[in-house]
Design an enzyme around this catalytic site. Structure first.
Site, PDB file in Angstrom:
ATOM      1  N   CYS A 228       0.828  -1.210   0.000  1.00 51.56           N
ATOM      2  CA  CYS A 228       0.000   0.000   0.000  1.00 51.56           C
ATOM      3  C   CYS A 228       0.858   1.254   0.000  1.00 51.56           C
ATOM      4  O   CYS A 228       0.433   2.302  -0.469  1.00 51.56           O
ATOM      5  CB  CYS A 228      -0.956  -0.004   1.191  1.00 51.56           C
ATOM      6  SG  CYS A 228      -0.121  -0.133   2.796  1.00 51.56           S
TER       7      CYS A 228
ATOM      8  N   HIS B  94      -1.583   1.178   7.535  1.00 56.06           N
ATOM      9  CA  HIS B  94      -2.026   1.137   6.134  1.00 56.06           C
ATOM     10  C   HIS B  94      -1.954   2.537   5.550  1.00 56.06           C
ATOM     11  O   HIS B  94      -2.177   3.531   6.242  1.00 56.06           O
ATOM     12  CB  HIS B  94      -3.459   0.610   6.081  1.00 56.06           C
ATOM     13  CG  HIS B  94      -4.041   0.576   4.696  1.00 56.06           C
ATOM     14  ND1 HIS B  94      -3.438  -0.099   3.654  1.00 56.06           N
ATOM     15  CD2 HIS B  94      -5.171   1.136   4.191  1.00 56.06           C
ATOM     16  CE1 HIS B  94      -4.176   0.050   2.568  1.00 56.06           C
ATOM     17  NE2 HIS B  94      -5.222   0.791   2.858  1.00 56.06           N
TER      18      HIS B  94
END
Length: 1021
Positions: free
Chosen positions: A454, A842
């Site tokens: 990510c 994330h």
């Protein structure tokens, strides 16, 4: 009487004498006549009607029979008995065949004479059977038209119930044999009239008996889906389409497209024949049904059929445009076929040779509707040339032919293309398992998470949303090379043009991952961004040096020159040049031109007042949190630093953490905090970054003039503003007490507009310019191995000078300084980190398309720039000027594979609503200032890119190949899932703006698998 009449009509007397005597015979019908005389007259008149030698004899037969049947109806009813009618329909009359239209005309006229007589009801069952038998014999259109007239006037003779269903099916089947060999206009008109008459009969039956409609339509599909090469059904079936209720479209298309018994070959044949129906002159709604079937097939992912049919029929559909009577319907179908065929230019290029002649014809035909039609057609052509740019040799003459017609704007073109793609069709026909995994409603492409990637996905998306940088990358001619820039160009091309909902960047990951990054582990996105930009920069420099040393070793360039007035992505005379450095002409790399700025650092000894000054390049500014700002909110032991083009300067874990021993100490280690409004903003952090600081105690400055460590004042100023300003908020700090790395969770306000204070290049930073001050100017670059270390050392703040002292000093230095400028910037994108540390969590990003000319920016202020100008003017007045009425669809949320619409308010409030989600990397775009020259638009060899550059052939070929592969994958997957649809169940959450959970969560709408918002070990996304 019958003998007299027979002798009369066959005599040689003058016609006037004959007519007079016939008149007397007709008048005698009112008198008493025996039954035998009536029967004899009826037989005679029937023979005259059916076998008369001339028109006079046939006319006499009709007139006399009508007169006597009116006054002697019972006798005529006895004459016109079941047996008589049955004999006529089964055996004919004399030499007349039973299929002769004259027999049906006689039947019709006789029934009209008995219209109010009970005898008609007695004949009805017989006629119901006989008309069904006649239809099963596949009569000619003329015979069917006669029969249709009889049944329309006498609906009681239409077959009922099961026989009615069979009659409709057989009548539909008979339509398939209505071929017309005629070439004369009169014959063609007669043929069309006959077919229309029969279709009206079917319409009446369907309305009276709705149960007959669906079997009739099933028969239609059975006919047109036949793969028998010896049978070609007539396009007269098109006349039935206008009588099918439009509200049945959904039911019928669902039945057809989801029926597993319908083979692909049959569906292909049916669709081709429906497209042929566009040639039928009087049929309405054919285009509606054709498009409904096309969309239905796209919804159930039968792309092979769509591709085959489009390539086979697209030219035929285009040719229908030449005929005004069917032109409008043909254009609707042509538009849908071209706009939906987005994986390859093949279909559009099949019709390209016909466009210019057709446009000229429309301009000269003088028809009242031609002008309006031409506008519609020109808009379609612009959309297609936008979608498939890069073919100037094909499009030049087209552009010339439609140059005076209005061109749709880019936003409208993108909307039309997005709505028309096969992959955007909503599948309302199939079960949940068959729903298409196509692009979201945004039209943007996500990136597949390849295992804790990510960090890379978020960076790629914000670079892609940097409009001018993307255009420059896409304009480079790198055919045949295997450089990292070529991989980035290919990745950008896929993000812009793939039909996949999410693209897998495996090749780019392999080529751009730093050597020290462990595969499959979470990494710092800021560190990755620096490494990526540095790689691109060094690669360009190396290629440029090689080309200078060996000019013959230039990579081959095969792409065509774009058109000066390219309809899709206008580029003004852009040359083919493989080297962006040489193409620019100023020796700077693309990274330097887009992201490069220069920072001047001046240190003044407070003992002797000597000044040491040096300039360094930078691609991002790392903004530390002031201890007074974050003292109450969390650990703040970060240092204030600036990174240059080189990788990893004085930073731990990619520059997002402070170097050991170079930290800003602060109180408190609390991890959670209540949701509060932001108490500081990005301009505050920029102010703090540029604020003067006192170097003392262990940070004392070694003054060469004094030859000892001395207290000194350090001032940093931006002397060259980058086109794209990258700001990294240093949120990760090292807690020396607990020996852990923590995250600063302060909610930082993000203004949409801000200004960066800029000192004119070449002007000394020192506010005092006395002749007694000696100045030693050092020149260094990011390539120096000591630059990062020295910069980190000099950025250490004083712990004894509080914020008020620093602000006062800043004011003193800036006050009255006419050399300071305010450079306006507008927010382009933001990377958000969701989590508690740099080793976990994330990344996702917000972005929007912003170029250097977007937004309104007034003249720069000429008054002295103060530190408050950043936080006040940037976040208030410019915010109002630039985006007072921003649309909610201007912003996109990129979360790995998921892309949704969002808005700026959602970005501003993300930390307030989800405390672990904080802005980390921000990109601002420099804006043009009215009245000043600007380099906001990217330049290639002197030509500014004002739009998306044409897609080069090599890139288009790669995208076309992958799009075809994707469509095949989707079709195979759909077929496999369809086999399990009856036993499986699955729920899907729709794409769209979703503010009910944190954008960085791991739930169904988040970027990957794992726990929810409160899950601690959110490592894999």
């Amino acid at each position: 009487m019958d003998k007299i009449l027979e002798a009369l009509v066959s005599s040689s007397h003058p016609l006037t004498v004959k007519r007079a005597i016939v008149k007397k015979v007709i008048e005698a019908a009112e008198k008493e006549v025996t039954e035998e005389q009536c029967q004899a007259l009826y037989h005679l008149t029937t023979r005259l009607i059916l076998q008369g030698e001339d028109a006079f004899q046939r006319q006499v037969g009709f007139q006399v029979q009508e007169a006597y049947a009116r006054y002697h109806r019972d006798e005529f009813a006895c004459f016109f008995s079941k047996e008589y009618v049955l004999g006529l329909l089964q055996q004919g009359y004399g030499a007349l065949d039973r299929r002769d239209p004259a027999v049906l005309d006689f039947l019709h006229s006789s029934l009209r004479l008995l219209i109010s007589c009970p005898a008609v009801l007695e004949l009805a069952p017989l006629l119901q059977t006989e008309v069904l038998r006649i239809i099963c014999e596949r009569p000619e259109p003329a015979t069917c038209a006669k029969l249709a007239t009889i049944l329309t006037d006498f609906p009681q003779c239409v077959p009922r119930e099961k026989a009615g269903v069979l009659f409709c099916q057989q009548l539909v089947r008979t339509f398939a044999y209505f071929h017309c060999p005629a070439t004369e206009e009169r014959e063609l008109r007669e043929y069309v009239t006959q077919v229309t008459r029969v279709s009206v009969l079917l319409q009446g039956i369907w309305k009276a008996e709705p149960a007959t409609l669906l079997p009739s339509l099933q028969e239609v599909f059975a006919i047109i889906s036949s793969t028998d090469p010896s049978f070609e059904p007539s396009i007269a079936l098109a006349s039935l389409v206008q009588h099918i209720p439009l509200q049945m479209i959904t039911v019928l298309i669902k039945s057809l497209t989801t029926d597993q018994n319908v083979k692909d070959a049959s569906m292909t044949q049916a669709l081709c024949r429906m497209i042929d129906w566009l040639s039928w002159p009087l049929a309405n709604h054919v285009d509606t049904w054709v498009i409904a079937l096309l969309k239905g097939l796209a919804a159930v992912q039968k792309f092979t059929i769509l591709i085959d049919v489009t390539l086979l029929k697209i030219e035929q559909v285009f040719n229908r445009l030449w005929y005004p009577i069917v032109r409008q319907g043909a254009l609707v179908v042509l538009s849908h076929m071209l706009l939906s065929f987005q994986h390859s230019p093949e279909a559009f290029h099949l019709v390209v040779p016909h466009i210019v002649p057709f446009v000229k014809s429309l301009k000269n035909d003088g028809l009242p509707n031609s002008k309006t039609f031409l506008l519609q057609y020109a808009e379609l052509t612009h959309c297609m040339m936008y979608q498939y740019s890069g073919f100037p040799d094909l499009y030049d003459s087209i552009l010339e032919s439609i140059k005076e017609l209005p061109k749709p704007n880019e936003e409208k073109i993108k909307f039309v293309l997005n709505q028309s793609a096969w992959t955007s069709q909503s599948n309302s026909f199939a079960s949940g398992l068959l729903k298409f995994t196509g692009k979201s409603e945004t039209g943007k492409t996500g990136l597949v998470n390849l295992g804790n990637t990510c960090y890379m996905n978020s960076i790629i998306q914000i670079l892609f949303m940097a409009t001018d940088f993307r255009r420059q990358v896409m304009s480079l001619h790198l055919n045949g090379s295997s450089t990292l820039m070529k991989k980035l160009q290919l990745l950008f091309a896929f993000l812009a043009h793939t039909q996949r909902a999410a693209y897998s960047p495996r090749s780019f990951l392999d080529g751009s991952r730093p050597p020290w990054f462990t595969a499959g582990s979470q990494q710092d996105c800021s560190e990755y961004l620096r490494f990526l930009l540095d790689r691109l920069h060094e690669e360009e420099k190396t290629l440029s040096a090689l080309q200078v040393s060996s000019p013959k070793a230039q990579p081959a360039t095969t792409s065509a020159e774009p058109l000066p007035n390219a309809v899709s992505h206008p580029v003004a005379d852009m040359p083919s040049h493989p080297d962006p450095v040489a193409a620019n002409g100023d020796g700077r790399t693309l990274v330097e031109r887009m992201f490069g700025g220069r920072l001047s650092t001046a240190i003044r000894c407070l003992q002797c007042h000597s000044l040491s000054e040096k300039e360094e390049p930078f691609t991002d500014l790392s903004l530390a949190f002031c201890p007074s700002m974050s003292k109450c909110h969390g650990p703040t032991d970060e240092h204030k630093s600036s990174s240059s083009v080189g990788p990893c300067q004085g930073a731990v874990n990619g520059g997002s953490e402070s170097s050991e021993g170079s930290v800003k100490e602060g109180a408190g280690t609390r991890m959670e905090r209540p949701v509060v409004e932001p108490t500081l903003s990005v301009p505050d952090l920029v102010d703090y970054f540029l604020a003067p600081e006192i170097l003392e105690n262990e940070n004392c400055y070694f003054c060469e003039r004094c030859a000892s460590l001395q207290r000194a004042e350090k001032v940093m100023r931006v002397v060259a503003a980058p086109e794209y300003l990258i700001l990294t908020l240093l949120r990760f700090s090292y807690d020396a007490t607990c020996h852990v790395r923590r995250k600063i969770l302060d909610n930082v306000g993000i203004p949409q507009h801000m200004s960066l204070p800029l000192r004119r290049h070449g002007v000394s930073i020192s506010s005092s310019s006395s002749s007694s001050s000696s100045t030693a100017v050092e020149s260094s670059s990011s390539d120096s191995p000591e630059s990062g270390e020295n910069l980190a050392k000099k950025l250490k703040p004083s712990q004894k000078e509080d914020g008020m002292t620093e602000n006062r000093t800043n004011s003193e230095i800036n006050d009255g300084d006419p050399e300071m400028l305010s450079v306006p910037y507008v927010l382009s994108s933001v990377v958000v980190h969701s989590g508690m540390s740099s080793e976990s969590g994330h990344y996702y990003s917000y972005g929007r398309n912003v170029s250097g000319t977007d937004g309104y920016v007034a003249h720069p202020s000429s008054k002295p720039l103060e530190s408050s100008s950043l936080s006040e003017s940037s976040t208030s007045s410019q915010e109002v000027m630039g985006c007072a009425d921003q649309k909610s669809t201007d912003w996109f949320l990129f979360n790995d594979s998921r892309v949704t619409f969002t808005n700026f308010e959602s970005l501003q409030n993300v930390t307030s609503r989800f405390p672990k989600d904080t802005a980390y990397v921000l990109i601002y775009r420099k804006q043009e200032v009215s009245g000043q020259p600007s380099n906001s638009e990217p330049v290639v060899n002197g030509s500014r890119l004002s739009g998306e550059p044409p897609l080069q052939k090599e890139l288009m070929d790669a995208i076309t190949k992958d799009n075809k592969l994707f469509l095949q994958e989707q079709e195979l997957n759909a077929r496999a899932r369809a086999l399990q649809a009856t036993s499986a169940s699955c729920s899907f959450r729709p794409n769209g703006s979703d503010d009910n959970e944190p954008p960085g969560s791991c739930g169904p709408s988040g970027g990957g698998g794992g726990g929810g918002f409160n899950t601690i070990s959110r490592l894999v996304f």
